[in-house]
Motif scaffolding. Structure first.
Motif, PDB file in Angstrom:
ATOM      1  N   GLU A 256       0.838  -1.213   0.000  1.00 36.32           N
ATOM      2  CA  GLU A 256       0.000   0.000   0.000  1.00 36.32           C
ATOM      3  C   GLU A 256       0.868   1.257   0.000  1.00 36.32           C
ATOM      4  O   GLU A 256       0.538   2.260  -0.648  1.00 36.32           O
ATOM      5  CB  GLU A 256      -0.923  -0.030   1.211  1.00 36.32           C
ATOM      6  CG  GLU A 256      -1.942   1.108   1.228  1.00 36.32           C
ATOM      7  CD  GLU A 256      -2.875   1.024   2.424  1.00 36.32           C
ATOM      8  OE1 GLU A 256      -3.857   1.766   2.483  1.00 36.32           O
ATOM      9  OE2 GLU A 256      -2.586   0.191   3.328  1.00 36.32           O
ATOM     10  N   ALA A 257       1.989   1.185   0.737  1.00 32.59           N
ATOM     11  CA  ALA A 257       2.868   2.360   0.805  1.00 32.59           C
ATOM     12  C   ALA A 257       3.708   2.521  -0.456  1.00 32.59           C
ATOM     13  O   ALA A 257       4.089   3.646  -0.829  1.00 32.59           O
ATOM     14  CB  ALA A 257       3.781   2.257   2.018  1.00 32.59           C
ATOM     15  N   LEU A 258       4.021   1.409  -1.150  1.00 35.74           N
ATOM     16  CA  LEU A 258       4.922   1.459  -2.302  1.00 35.74           C
ATOM     17  C   LEU A 258       4.212   1.473  -3.644  1.00 35.74           C
ATOM     18  O   LEU A 258       4.866   1.623  -4.686  1.00 35.74           O
ATOM     19  CB  LEU A 258       5.881   0.252  -2.262  1.00 35.74           C
ATOM     20  CG  LEU A 258       6.887   0.197  -1.123  1.00 35.74           C
ATOM     21  CD1 LEU A 258       7.691  -1.097  -1.199  1.00 35.74           C
ATOM     22  CD2 LEU A 258       7.828   1.397  -1.176  1.00 35.74           C
ATOM     23  N   ILE A 259       2.902   1.286  -3.639  1.00 37.39           N
ATOM     24  CA  ILE A 259       2.204   1.091  -4.917  1.00 37.39           C
ATOM     25  C   ILE A 259       2.362   2.262  -5.866  1.00 37.39           C
ATOM     26  O   ILE A 259       2.327   2.110  -7.097  1.00 37.39           O
ATOM     27  CB  ILE A 259       0.715   0.761  -4.658  1.00 37.39           C
ATOM     28  CG1 ILE A 259       0.103   0.182  -5.926  1.00 37.39           C
ATOM     29  CG2 ILE A 259      -0.044   1.980  -4.162  1.00 37.39           C
ATOM     30  CD1 ILE A 259      -1.243  -0.470  -5.709  1.00 37.39           C
ATOM     31  N   GLU A 260       2.518   3.459  -5.323  1.00 41.91           N
ATOM     32  CA  GLU A 260       2.707   4.633  -6.185  1.00 41.91           C
ATOM     33  C   GLU A 260       4.175   5.008  -6.336  1.00 41.91           C
ATOM     34  O   GLU A 260       4.599   5.452  -7.408  1.00 41.91           O
ATOM     35  CB  GLU A 260       1.917   5.817  -5.621  1.00 41.91           C
ATOM     36  CG  GLU A 260       0.408   5.627  -5.644  1.00 41.91           C
ATOM     37  CD  GLU A 260      -0.331   6.845  -5.123  1.00 41.91           C
ATOM     38  OE1 GLU A 260       0.362   7.808  -4.703  1.00 41.91           O
ATOM     39  OE2 GLU A 260      -1.567   6.834  -5.129  1.00 41.91           O
ATOM     40  N   LYS A 261       4.970   4.818  -5.262  1.00 41.63           N
ATOM     41  CA  LYS A 261       6.381   5.202  -5.307  1.00 41.63           C
ATOM     42  C   LYS A 261       7.226   4.202  -6.082  1.00 41.63           C
ATOM     43  O   LYS A 261       8.120   4.589  -6.844  1.00 41.63           O
ATOM     44  CB  LYS A 261       6.930   5.339  -3.882  1.00 41.63           C
ATOM     45  CG  LYS A 261       6.246   6.409  -3.055  1.00 41.63           C
ATOM     46  CD  LYS A 261       6.842   6.452  -1.655  1.00 41.63           C
ATOM     47  CE  LYS A 261       6.140   7.509  -0.789  1.00 41.63           C
ATOM     48  NZ  LYS A 261       6.709   7.523   0.602  1.00 41.63           N
ATOM     49  N   ASP A 262       6.995   2.905  -5.856  1.00 40.85           N
ATOM     50  CA  ASP A 262       7.836   1.863  -6.474  1.00 40.85           C
ATOM     51  C   ASP A 262       6.943   0.708  -6.920  1.00 40.85           C
ATOM     52  O   ASP A 262       6.843  -0.323  -6.247  1.00 40.85           O
ATOM     53  CB  ASP A 262       8.900   1.386  -5.477  1.00 40.85           C
ATOM     54  CG  ASP A 262       9.954   0.511  -6.129  1.00 40.85           C
ATOM     55  OD1 ASP A 262       9.783   0.143  -7.303  1.00 40.85           O
ATOM     56  OD2 ASP A 262      10.947   0.176  -5.437  1.00 40.85           O
ATOM     57  N   PRO A 263       6.254   0.846  -8.036  1.00 43.06           N
ATOM     58  CA  PRO A 263       5.316  -0.199  -8.491  1.00 43.06           C
ATOM     59  C   PRO A 263       5.975  -1.560  -8.693  1.00 43.06           C
ATOM     60  O   PRO A 263       5.361  -2.590  -8.438  1.00 43.06           O
ATOM     61  CB  PRO A 263       4.786   0.364  -9.813  1.00 43.06           C
ATOM     62  CG  PRO A 263       5.002   1.840  -9.726  1.00 43.06           C
ATOM     63  CD  PRO A 263       6.255   2.022  -8.921  1.00 43.06           C
ATOM     64  N   ALA A 264       7.223  -1.552  -9.121  1.00 47.23           N
ATOM     65  CA  ALA A 264       7.910  -2.836  -9.358  1.00 47.23           C
ATOM     66  C   ALA A 264       8.088  -3.605  -8.043  1.00 47.23           C
ATOM     67  O   ALA A 264       7.823  -4.810  -7.956  1.00 47.23           O
ATOM     68  CB  ALA A 264       9.249  -2.590 -10.027  1.00 47.23           C
TER      69      ALA A 264
END
Length: 423
Positions: A256-264
């Protein structure tokens, strides 16, 4: 009359003769020794002599119980109270042991049996022997012995033998006696063991006391088993599915925290969460199967055992002959007992083949597991078979193990089942 029945009658007569001799010699000797030892208790000597004498009497009584089952199929249960598990030593220990033995009603019933075995037991045992061997005396008389008694008749039963004609009549009577013996000798031998059963079997009070003690013991075992099972389920949930679900929740939070910052990276963690959920589901299914297999509830014991056999790493043959469904608790107990026996066979027997036989008849569910392994299995402390025995004991079931050195090993389980009472 066929040869098998004639042989059985002859064997019964020979056994009756041996029993007749033993009733007078052995029972008489033990009766005198017991009486003397009990009398010596007054002066203190009997405190030391009574335990070994009574133990010898019990061995002799158990021998007669065994013969009753082997020779006439008369089953006589052992009625003795268990000896103290941790007896004290010295004089105090001897006094306590003597007191324990003398308070056991079976001790006094053994004493009565020893006395009556010399009289009634002798008569009931010697009768089959007389019917078998007494006719030989008539044959000897007819062969010429009657000449000795021509002036002073010899009475063969109710026939005075003093001539060849009377000797032949004696032979005719002997043939009738022999015919009666050939027909009734097995029944007469069984009557002797029925007489023994009257004294050597547990009384109704003793049977009830043993039953209460057994139920108390099995109830405690059932409670302990249930508590252990609950602890196992809790441990499996905590260490398995729960831990994976917690890890999956943490991964989802990170995603949830990375879905926008680091999709990979989020996609990678999502794959890990999916794998954790699949593993958690598998563990939950295995846990449910360990509590109560769905196939057991849906298709019954026979198919559940077949499914169990398919998962074994050894070649396994299953033969099922069940007239219907047993009660659910009985099926569950039988399933897990068979499962435990199979686990022991796979781990410890060294076998490469297993045979499972499952059938129900006459109010009893019977299962046997046989392997061609090295043998040497036994029921004892720390053995998996002890747990099986306790599980079956909750349902008044029994476990029998035949496992000579070198194999094969056969474990037989029986559980009373009302569903098969009319079969």
């Amino acid at each position: 009359m066929n040869a098998t029945k004639i042989r059985a009658s002859v064997v019964a007569g020979c056994r009756g003769l041996g029993l007749a001799v033993s009733t007078v010699v052995v029972s008489g000797l033990y009766f005198c020794l017991t009486l003397l030892s009990l009398a010596l208790i007054v002066i203190g000597v009997g405190v030391f002599t009574t335990p070994p004498v009574l133990q010898a009497v019990r061995v002799w009584a158990n021998r007669r119980r065994a013969l009753a089952g082997d020779w006439s199929d008369v089953r006589i249960a052992v009625p003795y109270r268990p000896l103290p598990a941790d007896p004290r030593t010295g004089i105090i220990g001897q006094v306590e042991l003597v007191t324990h033995l003398l308070k056991d009603p079976a001790t006094w019933r053994d004493f009565q049996w020893l006395f009556l075995d010399m009289i009634a037991g002798f008569l009931t045992a010697v009768f089959p022997a007389l019917l078998l061997w007494y006719p030989l005396e008539a044959v000897v008389l007819a062969c010429g012995l009657w000449l000795v008694f021509r002036n002073d008749p010899y009475w063969y039963a109710f026939i005075p033998v003093d001539s060849l004609g009377s000797a032949l009549l004696a032979v005719l009577l002997g043939a009738v006696i022999l015919a009666v013996g050939l027909v009734f000798n097995p029944v007469l031998l069984r009557a002797h063991f029925r007489f023994c059963q009257f004294f050597l079997a547990p009384t109704k009070e003793a049977t009830l006391a043993q039953r209460v003690e057994k139920l108390t013991e099995t109830r405690h075992d059932a409670l302990d088993t249930s508590a252990a099972e609950l602890r196992r389920i809790e441990r499996d949930l905590h260490d398995g599915a729960q831990a994976r679900l917690v890890a999956m929740g943490m991964n989802l939070g990170t995603i949830e925290a990375l879905i926008e910052k680091d999709p990979a990276q989020a996609k990678k963690l999502l794959g890990m969460a999916r794998a954790s959920s699949a593993e958690a589901l598998t563990e939950l299914r295995d846990l449910v199967r360990g509590i109560h297999p769905p196939v057991l509830a849906e298709r019954g014991l026979g198919d559940a055992v077949r499914a169990l056999a398919l998962r074994l790493p050894l070649a396994t043959e299953v033969e099922v002959d069940l007239p219907g469904r047993a009660d659910a608790p009985v099926e569950s107990a039988a399933y897990f007992a068979i499962s435990e026996v199979l686990t022991n066979a796979v781990k410890h027997s060294g076998a490469d083949r297993i045979w499972i036989d499952l059938h129900g008849t006459q109010g009893m569910l019977r299962a046997s597991v046989t392997d061609n392994g090295r043998g040497g299995a036994r029921v004892g402390a720390g053995s998996g078979l002890s747990g099986v025995e306790r599980r079956l004991g909750t349902f008044d079931g029994v476990l029998a193990v035949s496992s000579p050195a070198g194999g094969p090993t056969m474990v037989t389980m029986e559980i009373p089942c009302q569903a098969f009472a009319s079969c």
